[in-house]
Motif scaffolding. Structure first.
Motif, PDB file in Angstrom:
ATOM      1  N   VAL A  25      12.789 -71.435 -15.662  1.00 22.21           N
ATOM      2  CA  VAL A  25      13.941 -71.589 -16.556  1.00 22.21           C
ATOM      3  C   VAL A  25      14.857 -70.376 -16.464  1.00 22.21           C
ATOM      4  O   VAL A  25      16.078 -70.485 -16.454  1.00 22.21           O
ATOM      5  CB  VAL A  25      13.473 -71.818 -18.013  1.00 22.21           C
ATOM      6  CG1 VAL A  25      14.663 -71.858 -18.953  1.00 22.21           C
ATOM      7  CG2 VAL A  25      12.672 -73.100 -18.093  1.00 22.21           C
ATOM      8  N   GLU A  54      18.298 -73.255 -12.052  1.00 20.34           N
ATOM      9  CA  GLU A  54      19.176 -74.124 -12.841  1.00 20.34           C
ATOM     10  C   GLU A  54      18.397 -75.011 -13.818  1.00 20.34           C
ATOM     11  O   GLU A  54      18.976 -75.620 -14.705  1.00 20.34           O
ATOM     12  CB  GLU A  54      19.965 -75.051 -11.895  1.00 20.34           C
ATOM     13  CG  GLU A  54      20.886 -74.312 -10.926  1.00 20.34           C
ATOM     14  CD  GLU A  54      21.992 -73.568 -11.662  1.00 20.34           C
ATOM     15  OE1 GLU A  54      22.753 -74.222 -12.389  1.00 20.34           O
ATOM     16  OE2 GLU A  54      22.070 -72.323 -11.535  1.00 20.34           O
ATOM     17  N   THR A  85      16.361 -76.553 -16.790  1.00 20.36           N
ATOM     18  CA  THR A  85      16.386 -76.220 -18.218  1.00 20.36           C
ATOM     19  C   THR A  85      15.010 -76.391 -18.842  1.00 20.36           C
ATOM     20  O   THR A  85      14.132 -77.051 -18.289  1.00 20.36           O
ATOM     21  CB  THR A  85      17.343 -77.154 -18.989  1.00 20.36           C
ATOM     22  OG1 THR A  85      16.838 -78.491 -18.882  1.00 20.36           O
ATOM     23  CG2 THR A  85      18.749 -77.066 -18.438  1.00 20.36           C
ATOM     24  N   SER A  86      14.885 -75.807 -20.013  1.00 19.10           N
ATOM     25  CA  SER A  86      13.648 -75.904 -20.776  1.00 19.10           C
ATOM     26  C   SER A  86      13.371 -77.365 -21.145  1.00 19.10           C
ATOM     27  O   SER A  86      12.218 -77.810 -21.165  1.00 19.10           O
ATOM     28  CB  SER A  86      13.793 -75.008 -21.998  1.00 19.10           C
ATOM     29  OG  SER A  86      13.036 -75.482 -23.055  1.00 19.10           O
ATOM     30  N   GLU A  97      14.069 -80.006 -19.415  1.00 13.89           N
ATOM     31  CA  GLU A  97      13.528 -80.707 -18.254  1.00 13.89           C
ATOM     32  C   GLU A  97      12.030 -80.413 -18.083  1.00 13.89           C
ATOM     33  O   GLU A  97      11.235 -81.296 -17.758  1.00 13.89           O
ATOM     34  CB  GLU A  97      14.308 -80.283 -17.007  1.00 13.89           C
ATOM     35  CG  GLU A  97      14.130 -81.247 -15.835  1.00 13.89           C
ATOM     36  CD  GLU A  97      14.952 -80.824 -14.621  1.00 13.89           C
ATOM     37  OE1 GLU A  97      16.035 -80.210 -14.797  1.00 13.89           O
ATOM     38  OE2 GLU A  97      14.501 -81.100 -13.500  1.00 13.89           O
ATOM     39  N   ASP A 107       8.918 -71.442 -22.701  1.00 14.46           N
ATOM     40  CA  ASP A 107       9.978 -70.925 -23.583  1.00 14.46           C
ATOM     41  C   ASP A 107       9.626 -69.533 -24.098  1.00 14.46           C
ATOM     42  O   ASP A 107      10.448 -68.622 -24.084  1.00 14.46           O
ATOM     43  CB  ASP A 107      10.156 -71.834 -24.806  1.00 14.46           C
ATOM     44  CG  ASP A 107      11.049 -73.032 -24.495  1.00 14.46           C
ATOM     45  OD1 ASP A 107      11.586 -73.085 -23.363  1.00 14.46           O
ATOM     46  OD2 ASP A 107      11.194 -73.900 -25.368  1.00 14.46           O
ATOM     47  N   THR A 164       9.996 -67.031 -21.352  1.00 11.80           N
ATOM     48  CA  THR A 164      11.403 -66.821 -20.982  1.00 11.80           C
ATOM     49  C   THR A 164      12.086 -65.910 -21.992  1.00 11.80           C
ATOM     50  O   THR A 164      12.847 -65.018 -21.639  1.00 11.80           O
ATOM     51  CB  THR A 164      12.152 -68.179 -20.941  1.00 11.80           C
ATOM     52  OG1 THR A 164      11.397 -69.080 -20.139  1.00 11.80           O
ATOM     53  CG2 THR A 164      13.538 -68.012 -20.353  1.00 11.80           C
TER      54      THR A 164
END
Ligand code: MN
Length: 650
Positions: A85, A89, A91-92, A94, A108, A111
């Motif tokens: 992430v 490109e 995203t969280s 996805e 998350d 990140t």
């Protein structure tokens, strides 16, 4: 390029993955692990690491470590995806869609930590806060973050020097203490050594060379000591699980020397040997065998089985003198369960126990929760930082100079310890202190968080009285040195050969001391108790022999050493005790002997069927037997006590 490898191609890395895949047990979701690896590889396909390798080598390495610590499939997936992430490109959302909510939340968490660590303002505090807050929700985040940091430290060599130093400092200040706090000791040691190498390269090199050039040299030395121990166990027909040697990490050796002004020769635990056994009572029986056969350092005995550390660590530590390598060795005795906890910390619980089974687990991470609660009520970064740091270091206090520099001292340290810790000259000229703005004397004990100012007098000098209340070795040594230099010139010592032909040292061999003499203040009678007071430094190190009853010896601040007359009596006294179970009873008993300078020839103990412990202690006759007996009977946990005399054949 990493130090040991050539640059890996994507093919090499795929092979690494297959190797890793091969050792994963079938109860893991292997199929998803493979899909996730391919997914992460594709996501990172345009990136290289600073080493020049395809980026996927890093998440794969982290996933491998996470697996070896015993974490679950979810953690392996999150480790493989941990930088996706942030660096691509994707995203969280996805990630959550493809790999599930749980994996998504861990990614998350990871990140966010990285996001804050990159932010320049309040960098360290924010990173620390995020690590803790994120992991309090799911401690797997914390474990994966530590593996991530460890792999980055292992490959730090390729970075710019200023970057290396910054990352190493952050690792030392934040991540190594966290690893310690949750009991991931092997990660902690490696993080410390790697940080040490970049923060202070010269000192790192010096320690490394001093501590026996290479790792293989050290291991060879250790193996000799291991063989010596194994022999003793075999003679006693004692069955054990493993006996393993472990060289101590460089940073902890350096810290000991720095903090306690010790020399390499004074450090007792350059080497450690760990013995795992079948049961708790075996731990104590083994301790008995070891103390019977080796000379031990009584003040180095620690019973963490009866008194576990806050993070749950349990073991018995004792330090003995190994004749095979002519050096002290720390022995750690534990059961296999204790060992798993010590090695893998809280991560052990994913592997060996379900969380519900173990109520202690809740306690072990309770500190994290406390921090979270506290954080909700208080928003001030400085306060938060102070609180965390106090919590991390159980026995240490964090104090502040008026300029907000942090000074770390042991509990109970005084204003004067603080002064010496800031600078020797400030210590020597100290007159008064100001603690949190209020004037006080130099002997005032400090509390964590105090802001301390030292008021000096240009003409001030150390006083003998100071030795009575300082706590740190640094202050004590400095004061003693200054006083000593002023009082007497070079000592005039004559060696009394006649006396020493009848003396035998318990711990070290006499030849460790170049000079020795009888104290003029004492009269000596054969077999009366004597004690050696160690004075001087380096080449001038000497032993002065006193009677135990001599006031000069009793009140000395110098180190004392137990001495025995060479000709032993041919009798031993055997104490046969029955003890009710009580935490720390072994320590109480051994402290009783240590406090009277009485050495125990052997201890054996076993747990009886009713839960009581039977213990046999033997010592030489004439060692204050009556006093020891009286004191033993005073202990509430002593149920019965018999004394026997035993003829001793040489
Ligand atoms: Mn990473």
């Amino acid at each position: 390029m990493t130090e040991e490898n050539k640059i890996k191609t994507i093919k090499d890395i795929d092979l690494d993955f297959e190797k890793f895949y091969g050792i994963i047990k079938p109860e893991f979701d292997k199929k998803t692990i493979r899909i996730t690896y391919e997914y992460a590889k594709k996501a990172h396909r345009l990136q290289n690491r600073a080493t020049g390798e395809p980026y996927i080598s890093h998440p794969l390495a982290v996933a491998t470590m996470v697996h070896s610590l015993g974490l679950d499939t979810i953690s392996i997936l999150a480790a493989l995806l941990h930088d996706v992430v942030e660096d691509t490109e994707i995203t969280s959302g996805e990630i959550k869609e493809k790999f599930g909510e749980e994996v998504g939340l861990i990614v998350d968490g990871l990140t966010k930590i990285d996001g804050f660590a990159k932010n320049k303002s309040d960098q360290k505090i924010e990173a620390l806060r995020k690590v803790l807050l994120a992991s309090a929700k799911d401690i797997r985040i914390l474990v994966i973050k530590l593996c991530d940091r460890l792999h980055n430290m292992r490959t730090l060599g390729v970075m710019r020097p200023d970057k290396k130093e910054r990352i190493a400092k952050e690792t030392m200040l934040i991540y190594a203490p966290i690893a310690q706090k949750i009991g991931l000791y092997s990660i902690k040691w490696e993080l410390e050594d790697l940080s040490f190498k970049y923060i202070n390269p010269d000192m790192y090199q010096f320690v490394k060379e001093k501590v026996h050039m290479t790792r293989s040299d050290r291991e060879e030395v250790l193996n000799k000591a291991v063989d010596e121990i194994k022999k003793v166990l075999d003679i006693n027909k004692f069955s054990y699980k493993t006996v393993l040697g472990r060289p101590k990490n460089f940073y902890s050796i350096y810290k000991k020397i720095k903090d306690n002004a010790k020399t390499f020769e004074d450090i007792y635990d350059l080497y450690a040997i760990r013995i795992t056994v079948g049961s708790i009572s075996d731990c104590y029986t083994l301790l008995g065998h070891i103390h019977e056969k080796f000379q031990a350092f009584p003040d180095r005995l620690k019973d963490y089985i009866a008194n576990p550390k806050l993070n749950g660590y349990q073991s018995i530590h004792t330090t003995i003198f190994s004749k095979a390598i002519n050096c002290p060795v720390e022995i750690q005795i534990r059961t296999e369960d204790m060992h798993k906890l010590a090695e893998f910390g809280v991560a052990a619980h994913w592997r060996y126990k379900s969380l519900k089974e173990d109520k202690k687990f809740e306690k072990k991470i309770a500190w994290l929760r406390e921090v979270m609660l506290w954080e909700k009520e208080h928003k001030d970064n400085d306060e938060f930082m102070k609180l965390l740091r106090f919590d991390f270091f159980e026995d240490e206090m964090f104090l502040f100079t008026p300029k907000n520099d942090v000074i770390v001292l042991p509990e109970n340290a005084t204003v004067l310890d603080f002064a010496y810790s800031v600078h020797t000259e400030i210590g020597e000229r100290a007159l008064k202190g100001k603690v949190n703005g209020a004037m006080c004397t130099l002997d005032k004990s400090l509390k964590s968080g105090d802001i301390v100012e030292i008021i000096t007098n240009q003409n001030g000098k150390p006083s003998e009285k100071w030795l009575k209340f300082v706590v740190t070795n640094k202050a004590r040594i400095k004061i003693r040195n200054t006083l000593h230099l002023k009082k007497s010139g070079p000592a005039n010592i004559t060696v009394d050969d006649e006396l020493f032909s009848t003396l035998k040292l318990k711990i070290k061999s006499l030849s460790d001391f170049k000079k020795s003499r009888k104290a003029g203040c004492c009269e000596f009678k054969y077999n009366e108790e004597i004690v050696g007071v160690i004075g001087g430094k380096g080449k001038d190190k000497e032993i002065v022999v006193h009677s135990v009853e001599c006031d000069n010896a009793k009140f000395t601040i110098n180190e004392k050493i137990g001495l025995k007359w060479k000709e032993m009596k041919t009798k031993e006294i055997v104490f046969e005790l029955v003890l009710t179970d009580k935490i720390g009873l072994l320590m109480d008993i051994l402290n009783l002997f240590a406090s009277r300078n009485v050495s125990i020839n052997s201890i054996n103990s076993k747990v009886l069927r009713n839960g009581d412990t039977s213990m046999t202690l033997t010592l030489e006759e004439g060692n204050h037997v009556e006093v020891i007996e009286k004191k033993l009977r005073e202990f509430s946990f002593v149920r019965s006590l018999k004394i026997k005399k035993k003829l001793f054949n040489f």
